[in-house]
Design an enzyme around this catalytic site. Structure first.
Site, short mmCIF file in Angstrom:
data_model
loop_
_atom_site.label_atom_id
_atom_site.label_comp_id
_atom_site.label_asym_id
_atom_site.label_seq_id
_atom_site.Cartn_x
_atom_site.Cartn_y
_atom_site.Cartn_z
N SER A 153 0.84 -1.20 0.00
CA SER A 153 0.00 0.00 0.00
C SER A 153 0.88 1.26 0.00
O SER A 153 1.63 1.48 -0.95
CB SER A 153 -0.94 -0.06 1.20
OG SER A 153 -1.99 0.85 1.06
N ASP A 230 -10.02 -5.81 -3.10
CA ASP A 230 -9.41 -4.76 -2.27
C ASP A 230 -10.25 -3.48 -2.39
O ASP A 230 -10.33 -2.87 -3.45
CB ASP A 230 -7.98 -4.54 -2.80
CG ASP A 230 -7.19 -3.52 -2.00
OD1 ASP A 230 -7.80 -2.55 -1.49
OD2 ASP A 230 -5.96 -3.68 -1.92
N HIS A 265 -7.26 -6.07 0.93
CA HIS A 265 -6.11 -5.21 1.22
C HIS A 265 -5.34 -5.67 2.47
O HIS A 265 -4.40 -5.02 2.89
CB HIS A 265 -6.62 -3.77 1.43
CG HIS A 265 -5.57 -2.71 1.24
ND1 HIS A 265 -5.02 -2.42 0.01
CD2 HIS A 265 -4.96 -1.87 2.11
CE1 HIS A 265 -4.13 -1.45 0.14
NE2 HIS A 265 -4.06 -1.10 1.41
#
Lengths: 287, 287
Positions: A153, A230, A265
């Site tokens: 991320s 995600d 995620h």
């Protein structure tokens, strides 16, 4: 430059060290974890390469150490894993603790130029210079000439931009769900606006993987995993498709984005694919 | 008997389901996790065996799902992993939330006989009867005739005692850092005193693995991992040596306690050795 050992934890035949040091660049005590694989304790003359893992928003060094399972693959390959923190801590800058996506836990791997964050929010210098200098001095069995980089991320953004800004510094790069085009997403705009200023468009682009890949010369063997489940991908915070498109337009070959069906995620995704990313790094670290 | 799905998370090619149901035995809504390996989605006629994992003090179903790494091995073997909670929640019994080693998060896999805990603290009946009945009804692809059991710390105690009290019910048993002789350690004495009463010595012994193994008939292929760096082991809360000694005295063969150098009481230890415990279960689930 001295390093304090807060804990030594047995893990997959090696040791996970919880460490900290007084950092000049970020003006505070910085915690980090270092996984030393079993090979680091077997043959003193064998230098151990390093995989640098950059974490995402809100995380400390511990999250991925506990849930990412990089140690599983790294223990087999004989790779150390370095887990830094994600921002300075406790600088007492007004507002730094008010949001989860800016300030504490959200350093974005840049050196801030705008007050008050220019007083310590220097995660770019910390990660590229001060931390490795500290670690390689404290752990001479590690090989400073063989370092690969990965991240998740915000840390995927860090991995891509640090690699692209510093050709030759890292042996390889990969990323999980990276913020691939921060100048065009809400997270990036908030961060870059706060750390650089709203008008500093050129500065923003210097830390945007999609902008940087346009200038890359030669092939670029990058492995990226993004889950199709995600939520941040679906919300347009990650934009790996922009990165892919920019690379393609620039004639940069070797960008492999794997869209993993249903994966989200979370660290469950990283745990599933971390062996692949260790394998990708190993290919270059032991080339 | 209906099950509520709170989340579906992709993990190692399968799905981790976060579930809950209204349980009669524990008089409250109980959360649990179920990992379905990829094989559960491939061949509808192929029944999937189950590894039941019992957690330790303070834990919910989530801790081991995130940090234990069982999905890694289970996904390769084609085994579902069932992660129950460790106690009833929210019964509002006075005092149940005051300690981390008694009451909430500390059900000890027994049916309490002493007031006020006899009103809902029935984790023995919940784990051996109600939860499997619920799960096998809701997930017909799971094979109710092939279930193995394992667990950590208080859950290791649960795994050993449930196995030893119910010959034939579980195909195999293993444990990490189990509380192996609760009648002789502080945790067990507090729990059994509170749930059964101080004077109920015979009742205590019915839920003590070291007492139970004395009465076991035949061989007992049990795999136990205990870290020599485990503070609770050093404090005498686990006492695996008493379990080993009792088995030896009773002529019970097959007790394998591996004292793992430096490993501690954490999930880092479980992550390191969970593949071995899945392998141990697989030997019997696919015999």
């Amino acid at each position: 430059m001295s390093v304090t050992t807060k804990a030594t934890i047995a893990s997959f035949g090696g040791k996970l060290l919880k460490l900290s040091h007084a950092a000049t660049s970020t003006k505070c005590e910085m915690s980090f974890n270092l996984y030393l694989p079993p090979q680091a304790f077997q043959n003193p003359s064998q230098k151990i390469p390093v995989l640098l893992y950059l974490s995402g928003l809100t995380c400390t060094a511990d999250n991925c150490s506990e849930k990412g399972f990089f140690q599983h693959g790294a223990s087999k390959k004989g790779i150390a894993v370095l887990y830094p923190d994600t921002s300075p801590r406790g600088l007492n800058i007004p507002g730094e603790d008010e949001a989860w996506d800016f300030g504490t836990g959200a350093g974005f791997y840049i050196d801030a130029t705008k007050a008050p964050y220019n007083n310590g929010y220097n995660m770019y210098t910390y990660i590229t210079e001060e931390l490795p200098k500290t670690v390689f001095q404290a752990f001479p069995q590690l090989d400073s000439s063989r370092v690969s980089i990965t991240g998740h991320s915000m840390g995927g953004h860090g991995a891509l931009t640090l690699f692209l800004r510093n050709p030759g510094k890292y042996k390889s790069v990969s990323a999980f769900a990276p913020i691939s085009n921060p100048v065009n997403c809400a997270w990036g705009q908030k961060a870059f606006g706060g750390y650089f200023g709203e008008e500093q468009v050129e500065k923003w682009k210097e830390h945007d993987a999609t902008e940087l890949v346009r200038k890359w010369k030669g092939p670029l063997d990058v492995l990226i995993d993004v889950g199709t489940g995600d939520n941040f991908y679906k919300q347009g915070q990650l934009l790996p498709e922009n990165f892919e498109k920019a690379a393609k337009e620039a004639g940069v070959e070797g960008v492999r984005v794997r869209y993993q069906p249903d994966y989200d995620h979370s660290y469950y995704t990283m745990a599933t694919f971390s062996d692949d990313h260790v394998e990708h790094a190993a290919k270059y670290l032991f080339a």
